[in-house]
Scaffold this motif. Structure first.
Motif, PDB file in Angstrom:
ATOM      1  N   SER A 258       9.774   6.068  -8.593  1.00 55.01           N
ATOM      2  CA  SER A 258       8.420   5.527  -8.731  1.00 55.01           C
ATOM      3  C   SER A 258       8.093   4.589  -7.572  1.00 55.01           C
ATOM      4  O   SER A 258       6.992   4.627  -7.021  1.00 55.01           O
ATOM      5  N   ALA A 259       9.066   3.761  -7.198  1.00 54.19           N
ATOM      6  CA  ALA A 259       8.866   2.858  -6.062  1.00 54.19           C
ATOM      7  C   ALA A 259       8.604   3.655  -4.791  1.00 54.19           C
ATOM      8  O   ALA A 259       7.748   3.302  -3.969  1.00 54.19           O
ATOM      9  N   ASP A 260       9.319   4.758  -4.629  1.00 45.76           N
ATOM     10  CA  ASP A 260       9.116   5.602  -3.452  1.00 45.76           C
ATOM     11  C   ASP A 260       7.709   6.199  -3.447  1.00 45.76           C
ATOM     12  O   ASP A 260       7.055   6.261  -2.395  1.00 45.76           O
ATOM     13  N   LEU A 261       7.228   6.629  -4.613  1.00 46.35           N
ATOM     14  CA  LEU A 261       5.893   7.212  -4.681  1.00 46.35           C
ATOM     15  C   LEU A 261       4.820   6.159  -4.408  1.00 46.35           C
ATOM     16  O   LEU A 261       3.844   6.423  -3.704  1.00 46.35           O
ATOM     17  N   ILE A 262       5.001   4.970  -4.957  1.00 43.09           N
ATOM     18  CA  ILE A 262       4.044   3.886  -4.706  1.00 43.09           C
ATOM     19  C   ILE A 262       3.966   3.610  -3.208  1.00 43.09           C
ATOM     20  O   ILE A 262       2.881   3.484  -2.626  1.00 43.09           O
ATOM     21  N   ALA A 263       5.122   3.518  -2.563  1.00 46.31           N
ATOM     22  CA  ALA A 263       5.160   3.249  -1.125  1.00 46.31           C
ATOM     23  C   ALA A 263       4.510   4.377  -0.338  1.00 46.31           C
ATOM     24  O   ALA A 263       3.796   4.140   0.653  1.00 46.31           O
ATOM     25  N   CYS A 264       4.727   5.607  -0.789  1.00 44.36           N
ATOM     26  CA  CYS A 264       4.163   6.763  -0.103  1.00 44.36           C
ATOM     27  C   CYS A 264       2.642   6.776  -0.211  1.00 44.36           C
ATOM     28  O   CYS A 264       1.937   6.980   0.782  1.00 44.36           O
ATOM     29  N   VAL A 265       2.119   6.545  -1.415  1.00 46.45           N
ATOM     30  CA  VAL A 265       0.665   6.522  -1.604  1.00 46.45           C
ATOM     31  C   VAL A 265       0.050   5.364  -0.827  1.00 46.45           C
ATOM     32  O   VAL A 265      -1.014   5.512  -0.212  1.00 46.45           O
ATOM     33  N   MET A 266       0.720   4.227  -0.832  1.00 41.65           N
ATOM     34  CA  MET A 266       0.214   3.062  -0.105  1.00 41.65           C
ATOM     35  C   MET A 266       0.079   3.378   1.388  1.00 41.65           C
ATOM     36  O   MET A 266      -0.913   3.022   2.024  1.00 41.65           O
ATOM     37  N   LYS A 267       1.063   4.081   1.937  1.00 42.26           N
ATOM     38  CA  LYS A 267       1.042   4.403   3.364  1.00 42.26           C
ATOM     39  C   LYS A 267       0.050   5.514   3.682  1.00 42.26           C
ATOM     40  O   LYS A 267      -0.747   5.399   4.615  1.00 42.26           O
ATOM     41  N   GLU A 268       0.072   6.595   2.891  1.00 42.72           N
ATOM     42  CA  GLU A 268      -0.728   7.769   3.223  1.00 42.72           C
ATOM     43  C   GLU A 268      -2.204   7.617   2.864  1.00 42.72           C
ATOM     44  O   GLU A 268      -3.071   8.157   3.563  1.00 42.72           O
ATOM     45  N   HIS A 269      -2.499   6.894   1.786  1.00 43.45           N
ATOM     46  CA  HIS A 269      -3.889   6.811   1.330  1.00 43.45           C
ATOM     47  C   HIS A 269      -4.556   5.475   1.642  1.00 43.45           C
ATOM     48  O   HIS A 269      -5.780   5.416   1.739  1.00 43.45           O
ATOM     49  N   TYR A 270      -3.766   4.412   1.783  1.00 42.68           N
ATOM     50  CA  TYR A 270      -4.376   3.096   1.981  1.00 42.68           C
ATOM     51  C   TYR A 270      -3.845   2.400   3.218  1.00 42.68           C
ATOM     52  O   TYR A 270      -3.939   1.185   3.347  1.00 42.68           O
ATOM     53  N   GLY A 271      -3.296   3.185   4.146  1.00 41.81           N
ATOM     54  CA  GLY A 271      -2.857   2.606   5.397  1.00 41.81           C
ATOM     55  C   GLY A 271      -4.047   2.299   6.286  1.00 41.81           C
ATOM     56  O   GLY A 271      -5.188   2.642   5.979  1.00 41.81           O
ATOM     57  N   HIS A 272      -3.796   1.646   7.387  1.00 42.79           N
ATOM     58  CA  HIS A 272      -4.876   1.322   8.318  1.00 42.79           C
ATOM     59  C   HIS A 272      -5.396   2.600   8.968  1.00 42.79           C
ATOM     60  O   HIS A 272      -4.621   3.431   9.444  1.00 42.79           O
ATOM     61  N   ARG A 273      -6.715   2.749   8.957  1.00 46.71           N
ATOM     62  CA  ARG A 273      -7.346   3.928   9.546  1.00 46.71           C
ATOM     63  C   ARG A 273      -8.021   3.556  10.869  1.00 46.71           C
ATOM     64  O   ARG A 273      -8.700   2.530  10.944  1.00 46.71           O
ATOM     65  N   PRO A 274      -7.868   4.343  11.894  1.00 37.41           N
ATOM     66  CA  PRO A 274      -8.509   4.017  13.170  1.00 37.41           C
ATOM     67  C   PRO A 274     -10.008   4.257  13.118  1.00 37.41           C
ATOM     68  O   PRO A 274     -10.494   5.237  12.558  1.00 37.41           O
ATOM     69  N   ALA A 275     -10.768   3.337  13.663  1.00 32.39           N
ATOM     70  CA  ALA A 275     -12.216   3.500  13.784  1.00 32.39           C
ATOM     71  C   ALA A 275     -12.502   4.377  14.988  1.00 32.39           C
ATOM     72  O   ALA A 275     -11.614   4.669  15.802  1.00 32.39           O
ATOM     73  N   PRO A 276     -13.729   4.848  15.128  1.00 36.65           N
ATOM     74  CA  PRO A 276     -14.083   5.702  16.278  1.00 36.65           C
ATOM     75  C   PRO A 276     -13.762   5.052  17.611  1.00 36.65           C
ATOM     76  O   PRO A 276     -13.449   5.743  18.582  1.00 36.65           O
TER      77      PRO A 276
END
Length: 282
Positions: A258-276
């Motif tokens: 579960s900890a691994d999944l939380i970390a994965c979702v945090m990185k893939e879905h809520y990581g920093h996104r580059p602006a244009p």
């Protein structure tokens, strides 16, 4: 002009707080402006709290105790004040939650209140709320003080994977919330399991629920609908809730997975996104 509205100290914890503040301030020979200067706030704020028109914060209470040398009276009292600001139908549950030795919770859409960050709680409560949002958030966060006790309750939370992916408050709020779950997971008395989408049909399809266990009181089941909460000590209901919870735990990922999944979702879905322009966006 100073507001001299008289309060009935027995009317509510907030009224009692205000009347005691006025009494001790006057005994100290301080005006509202003088005390406000000491507390780094306005005379108006002092007056509003004295007349129960404003709910004090814990920080204000700690400064007040230091200024008036009250031995922690207001710091202790503010907990009752904030608890009284919870919805009336929820107060009985909050009282039992604070007494529980073991809390089991299954949540389908939201992080359990005791595990929410302040920003996440603000986003949840701000979706539909009446009255002072700051006060409602403070009251929710105040509940979490039981986690800092010398002997806190054991908390076992099973969260649907939807809890991780339902964006509440934006990327930054979610990233911080998921990081907070991982940090809480490191405490030996907090266990978090994620029920993955792949589990399919499961024992919690009817909705979220909590099980509270006590040393000296009957065990309780707590559920909510869109109007209010429902708490029962019925033994058959608790047995059914416990059975459902056992099935949910069995279907959920292990604590480590579960900890691994939380970390994965945090990185893939809520990581920093580059602006244009190449800058990072939350």
């Amino acid at each position: 002009m100073v507001n001299i509205r008289n309060l009935d100290p027995s009317a509510s914890p907030l009224d009692y707080y205000g009347s005691e503040l006025r009494r001790l301030r006057e005994e100290a020979g301080l005006g509202q402006a003088q005390l406000g200067s000491i507390l780094y706030c306005t005379a108006s704020l002092v007056g509003q709290i004295e007349t129960a028109k404003k709910v004090p914060t814990r920080q204000f209470s700690e400064r007040l105790d230091a200024a008036l040398m009250t031995g922690g009276v207001f710091t202790r009292l503010v907990g009752l004040v904030l608890k009284s600001q919870l919805p009336t139908w929820f107060q009985a549950y909050a009282e039992m939650e604070a007494k529980a030795t073991y809390i089991s919770t299954f949540q389908t859409q939201l992080v359990y209140g005791l595990l929410q960050t302040e920003a996440y709680a603000r986003a949840v409560l701000g979706a539909r709320t009446e009255g002072d949002l700051d006060t409602k958030v403070a009251a929710r966060i105040e509940r979490q003080r039981i986690l800092e006790r010398e002997s806190p309750p054991l908390i076992w939370a099973v969260l649907s994977e939807a809890v991780l992916r339902q964006e509440v408050g934006g990327h930054e709020v979610m990233r911080t919330q998921l990081r907070h779950l991982l940090a809480m997971q490191e405490r030996e008395w907090v266990k978090i399991q994620i029920l993955p989408f792949e589990a399919g049909a499961h024992a919690g399809l009817m909705g979220s629920f909590n099980l509270l266990r006590f040393e000296d009181d009957p065990d309780l089941v707590y559920t909510e609908d869109f109007v209010q909460g429902h708490m029962t000590a019925n033994s058959a209901a608790f047995r059914e809730g416990s059975l459902r919870y056992d099935h949910l735990q069995a279907a959920a990922l292990s604590v480590e997975e579960s900890a691994d999944l939380i970390a994965c979702v945090m990185k893939e879905h809520y990581g920093h996104r580059p602006a244009p322009d190449g800058r990072a966006l939350a």
